[in-house]
Design an enzyme around this catalytic site. Structure first.
Site, mmCIF file in Angstrom:
data_model
loop_
_atom_site.group_PDB
_atom_site.id
_atom_site.type_symbol
_atom_site.label_atom_id
_atom_site.label_comp_id
_atom_site.label_asym_id
_atom_site.label_seq_id
_atom_site.Cartn_x
_atom_site.Cartn_y
_atom_site.Cartn_z
ATOM 1 N N GLY A 40 1.011 -1.286 -0.039
ATOM 2 C CA GLY A 40 -0.189 -0.003 0.253
ATOM 3 C C GLY A 40 1.445 1.532 0.136
ATOM 4 N N LEU A 41 0.037 2.507 0.074
ATOM 5 C CA LEU A 41 1.083 3.789 -0.070
ATOM 6 C C LEU A 41 1.463 3.804 0.806
ATOM 7 C CD1 LEU A 41 -1.900 6.170 -1.650
ATOM 8 C CD2 LEU A 41 0.104 4.705 -3.120
ATOM 9 N N SER A 42 2.774 4.771 0.745
ATOM 10 C CA SER A 42 3.137 5.246 1.947
ATOM 11 C C SER A 42 2.464 5.850 2.641
ATOM 12 C CB SER A 42 4.441 6.464 1.644
ATOM 13 O OG SER A 42 5.485 6.731 3.337
ATOM 14 N N GLY A 43 1.939 5.767 4.792
ATOM 15 C CA GLY A 43 1.135 6.106 5.371
ATOM 16 C C GLY A 43 0.426 5.384 5.406
ATOM 17 N N ALA A 44 -0.351 4.965 4.900
ATOM 18 C CA ALA A 44 -1.006 3.678 4.547
ATOM 19 C C ALA A 44 -1.470 2.988 5.864
ATOM 20 C CB ALA A 44 -1.507 3.111 3.377
ATOM 21 N N GLY A 45 -1.081 2.941 7.010
ATOM 22 C CA GLY A 45 -0.573 2.117 7.922
ATOM 23 C C GLY A 45 -0.528 0.356 7.741
ATOM 24 N N LYS A 46 0.611 0.308 6.872
ATOM 25 C CA LYS A 46 1.266 -1.401 6.338
ATOM 26 C C LYS A 46 2.581 -1.487 8.296
ATOM 27 C CE LYS A 46 3.107 0.116 2.880
ATOM 28 N NZ LYS A 46 3.114 1.335 3.470
ATOM 29 N N SER A 47 3.199 -1.166 8.383
ATOM 30 C CA SER A 47 3.481 -1.084 9.713
ATOM 31 C C SER A 47 3.137 -0.862 10.864
ATOM 32 C CB SER A 47 4.938 -0.125 9.623
ATOM 33 O OG SER A 47 6.021 -0.157 8.550
ATOM 34 N N SER A 114 5.828 -1.076 -2.038
ATOM 35 C CA SER A 114 5.740 -2.588 -3.305
ATOM 36 C C SER A 114 4.607 -2.409 -4.335
ATOM 37 C CB SER A 114 5.601 -4.383 -3.047
ATOM 38 O OG SER A 114 4.454 -4.713 -1.089
#
Length: 202
Positions: A40-47, A114
């Site tokens: 997903g995009l940067s800042g999407a909440g993945k981490s 990715s």
């Protein structure tokens, strides 16, 4: 001369057949090893999601590890830039490490933008059936830009960062992800449960 030596060296490489199987390693951990790949995009909440997923799985007695894109950029991938070819190599390395960890019997959670579908497909191809699950963190650009936890969107919009995913570098969203979650619509605990429920069904 160096090219000849290199060719001979690569030709002599033969993968060694290990006696202990993936199944044997997983058996003593009492789990089915797999890779949960969050894109997903940067800042999407993945981490944040990856971390919460690992905590939840750990509470359930699962053996896990998180491969976070930013963390890997400080070590394994610190020689790579942000151009398309560098991003391709970044995902290749992450995929190879994730596969080794799955072979070790772990549940591996990858958190990486990715952005290109072909690179995610190459990563998926490294795994056996039922070992790879693509999770699309579909939080939209406007929400990610508003959050902007690292100040990257502001810098990109001001032209201080080039090749920024979602702005002047494309993000190719998955068409058939195993699970999708928009972190603007879920509380964190609910998002984790949604992901785990979706994957257990599969």
């Amino acid at each position: 001369m160096n090219n000849v030596s290199s060719s001979v060296g690569f030709a002599s490489i033969r993968p060694f057949a290990l006696s202990l199987s993936v199944a044997a390693r997983a058996a003593i951990k009492h789990q089915q090893p797999c890779c949960l790949w969050l894109t997903g995009l940067s800042g999407a909440g993945k981490s944040t999601l990856a971390n919460a997923l690992e905590v939840k799985l750990n509470e359930q007695g699962r053996h896990t590890f998180v491969l976070d894109g930013d963390n890997l950029r400080t070590g394994l991938c610190n020689d790579l830039g942000m151009g398309n070819e560098a991003r391709k190599e970044n995902i290749r390395r992450i995929g190879e490490v994730a596969r080794l960890m799955v072979d070790a019997g772990l549940i591996v959670i990858v958190s990486a933008i990715s952005p290109f579908s072909v690179d995610r497909a190459v990563a998926k191809a490294l795994f056996g059936p039922g070992q790879f699950f693509e999770i699309y963190v579909s939080t939209p650009f406007s929400i990610c830009a508003r959050r902007d936890p690292k100040g990257l969107y502001q810098a990109a919009l001001q032209g201080r960062i080039k090749d920024f995913t979602g702005l002047d570098s494309p993000y190719e969203a998955p068409h058939q992800a195993d699970c999708e979650v928009n972190t603007d619509e879920f509380e964190l605990a609910d998002a984790v449960q949604h992901i785990l429920s979706s994957l257990f069904e599969k």
